[in-house]
Enzyme design. Structure first.
Site, PDB file in Angstrom:
ATOM      1  N   SER A 270      -2.163  -7.920  11.842  1.00 48.87           N
ATOM      2  CA  SER A 270      -1.447  -6.680  12.110  1.00 48.87           C
ATOM      3  C   SER A 270      -1.108  -6.549  13.592  1.00 48.87           C
ATOM      4  O   SER A 270       0.019  -6.199  13.964  1.00 48.87           O
ATOM      5  CB  SER A 270      -2.307  -5.494  11.666  1.00 48.87           C
ATOM      6  OG  SER A 270      -1.663  -4.292  11.973  1.00 48.87           O
TER       7      SER A 270
ATOM      8  N   SER B 156       1.450   0.062   8.948  1.00 47.27           N
ATOM      9  CA  SER B 156       0.205   0.776   9.218  1.00 47.27           C
ATOM     10  C   SER B 156      -0.744  -0.229   9.849  1.00 47.27           C
ATOM     11  O   SER B 156      -1.015  -1.286   9.258  1.00 47.27           O
ATOM     12  CB  SER B 156      -0.378   1.331   7.919  1.00 47.27           C
ATOM     13  OG  SER B 156      -1.447   2.202   8.209  1.00 47.27           O
ATOM     14  N   GLU B 157      -1.247   0.069  11.054  1.00 46.65           N
ATOM     15  CA  GLU B 157      -1.912  -0.977  11.826  1.00 46.65           C
ATOM     16  C   GLU B 157      -3.256  -1.411  11.244  1.00 46.65           C
ATOM     17  O   GLU B 157      -3.825  -2.408  11.682  1.00 46.65           O
ATOM     18  CB  GLU B 157      -2.051  -0.586  13.304  1.00 46.65           C
ATOM     19  CG  GLU B 157      -2.943   0.590  13.612  1.00 46.65           C
ATOM     20  CD  GLU B 157      -2.156   1.887  13.743  1.00 46.65           C
ATOM     21  OE1 GLU B 157      -1.072   1.987  13.123  1.00 46.65           O
ATOM     22  OE2 GLU B 157      -2.628   2.795  14.451  1.00 46.65           O
ATOM     23  N   ASN B 158      -3.767  -0.684  10.244  1.00 43.05           N
ATOM     24  CA  ASN B 158      -4.976  -1.167   9.590  1.00 43.05           C
ATOM     25  C   ASN B 158      -4.687  -2.291   8.596  1.00 43.05           C
ATOM     26  O   ASN B 158      -5.619  -2.801   7.964  1.00 43.05           O
ATOM     27  CB  ASN B 158      -5.727  -0.016   8.908  1.00 43.05           C
ATOM     28  CG  ASN B 158      -4.864   0.758   7.936  1.00 43.05           C
ATOM     29  OD1 ASN B 158      -3.717   1.088   8.229  1.00 43.05           O
ATOM     30  ND2 ASN B 158      -5.394   1.034   6.770  1.00 43.05           N
TER      31      ASN B 158
END
Lengths: 216, 234
Positions: free
Chosen positions: A88, A46-48
């Site tokens: 990330s 999850s890119e967060n």
């Protein structure tokens, strides 16, 4: 019969391989998580700032400090890891993610993708989409073949502002699957959904494409 | 030098001026410096350029500073959750610069690390690359992006020790660590300040060198998309 959203996700899940690190976009791509084959280890990014995303929480597990890139509450699993947004996207930009499955408004026969902006309409922003298409090793698009006006979303050239150029490797639609051949060599039709004919795909596709030998 | 201040208002004392650039941590409403945003609103400082991944929601987070028209320009990657933002933007009252999320994160990281610019493949051939230098390395095109610094960074962490060493919690980390490095002044709000020596030095995410001022806040932690599954009933 054209594939349903769940059937599209199910087909897209066939792109997964054991040991893959995968980023799933919002919408149909998110549903791919429901169809990870039994016994296969796939780690969702999850890119967060999370690797190893678990399922949605039960009501009494909800944690405001734990969300996915769609801002939905999620859970961690034993192998989860957290990191900053810079880490990330280093992971993404650095080519460490094996596969990204994304939705799109338009895809072109040269692998261009547009999925963030419609001129004249309110622009919400590209979020992480431009980084994902530029950085992830393999980008697979999952989308409806036509837009709500019935026009082909698989085009000779994208008309909307681009998210990335020459980045898409495969297009999975409710009607069929195209491979985008390397170096601008165009599209190849490699699969038809059950009950869909070559004629139907031809009638509903603006882009030029060749037909794989097994289908012709 | 004591870094701990009694409250958000005191922690911002002497730091604010109209037209300044502020970085605000958080992804959506997760890990946002709620207390310092509220204190910025109460201060009335205006003409702000705010660098933050998102722009809050109506009435909460940075949405509060939009309501009071204190923000002149936003630098963000995604702003879809805010009607007041939309209204001001369409009316031409608010300037907006979109950055791809990873480019935004790296611009801030670079700024804090003293790197004035870097090249990335993100955005090549798109609107994002317009007017920017594009250079080829090993046969691939990359666009030059510049590092970002702020006059003030406001950051949310989970715990701090009295020297400002920080630990973040879960996905509330997001942009906070880089923003802490990129502020000329960095003010941090935490849930708990613990005595020096009670954090494991190996587990510190942001060393206290980046932290100028520190407060303990109270947090609402509003959730944007509460998504749950049902327990199967036996």
């Amino acid at each position: 019969m054209p594939r349903t959203r769940d059937q599209l996700a199910q087909r897209a899940a066939q792109e997964l391989q054991d040991g893959f690190y995968v980023n799933l976009g919002i919408g149909i791509p998110t549903l791919v998580a429901n169809y990870i084959p039994e016994g296969m280890t796939v780690t969702l990014q999850s890119e967060n700032g999370m690797l190893g995303m678990g399922p949605f929480p039960y009501d009494d597990q909800v944690d405001p400090d734990l969300i996915n890139a769609g801002k939905q509450t999620i859970t961690e699993i034993p192998e989860s890891a957290y990191f900053s947004s810079a880490d990330s996207f280093a992971m993404i930009r650095g080519g460490h993610i094996n596969l990204s499955i994304l939705g799109a408004m338009e895809v072109a026969e040269n692998g261009d993708i547009a999925n963030w902006m419609i001129p004249g309409k309110l622009v919400k922003g590209m979020g992480g989409a431009m980084d994902l298409v530029a950085g992830v090793k393999r980008v697979v698009v999952v989308m409806e073949h036509a837009n709500k006006h019935g026009q082909s979303k698989v085009l000779k050239r994208c008309t909307l502002p681009l998210t990335g150029t020459g980045v898409v490797s495969r297009i999975i639609t409710d009607l069929c699957v195209f491979d985008v051949k390397p170096d601008g060599a165009g599209l190849e039709l490699i699969e038809l959904a059950d009950g869909v004919t070559l004629e139907e795909v031809a009638a509903k596709t603006e882009a030029a494409y060749t037909v794989a030998s097994g289908l012709a | 030098m004591r870094k701990i201040y009694p409250g958000a208002k005191e922690a911002l004392d002497g730091l604010l001026f109209d037209g300044m650039t502020i970085m605000a941590g958080g992804f959506g409403l997760c890990g946002i410096p709620e207390n310092l945003i509220a204190a910025l609103r109460d201060s009335g400082v205006k003409g702000l350029t705010v660098i933050s991944n998102n722009a809050g929601v109506d009435g909460f987070g940075l949405g509060q500073l939009l309501e009071t028209r204190q923000i002149r320009k936003m630098v963000s990657s995604y702003v879809g959750e805010n009607k007041e933002f939309e209204r001001q933007y369409l009316a031409g009252e608010l300037e907006l610069e979109f950055n791809p999320q990873g480019t935004l994160a790296e611009r801030i990281r670079a700024g804090g690390a003293g790197i004035p610019a870097f090249f990335t493949a993100t955005g090549v051939g798109t609107l994002v690359a317009e007017g920017k230098e594009v250079r080829e390395f090993d046969g691939r095109k990359y666009v030059m992006e510049t590092g970002l610094v702020s006059d003030l960074s406001i950051v949310k962490a989970w715990k701090a020790d009295e020297r400002g060493n920080l630990v973040f919690r879960k996905t509330a980390r997001n942009f906070n660590p880089m923003m802490a490095t990129a502020g000329k002044v960095t003010v941090v709000e935490v849930e708990e300040i613990v005595p020096v020596g009670s954090l494991d030095p190996d587990q510190i995410h942001t060393p206290g060198i980046y932290v100028d001022r520190l407060i303990v806040g109270t947090f609402e932690k509003r959730i944007e998309q509460r998504t749950v599954r049902q327990r199967e009933t036996a």
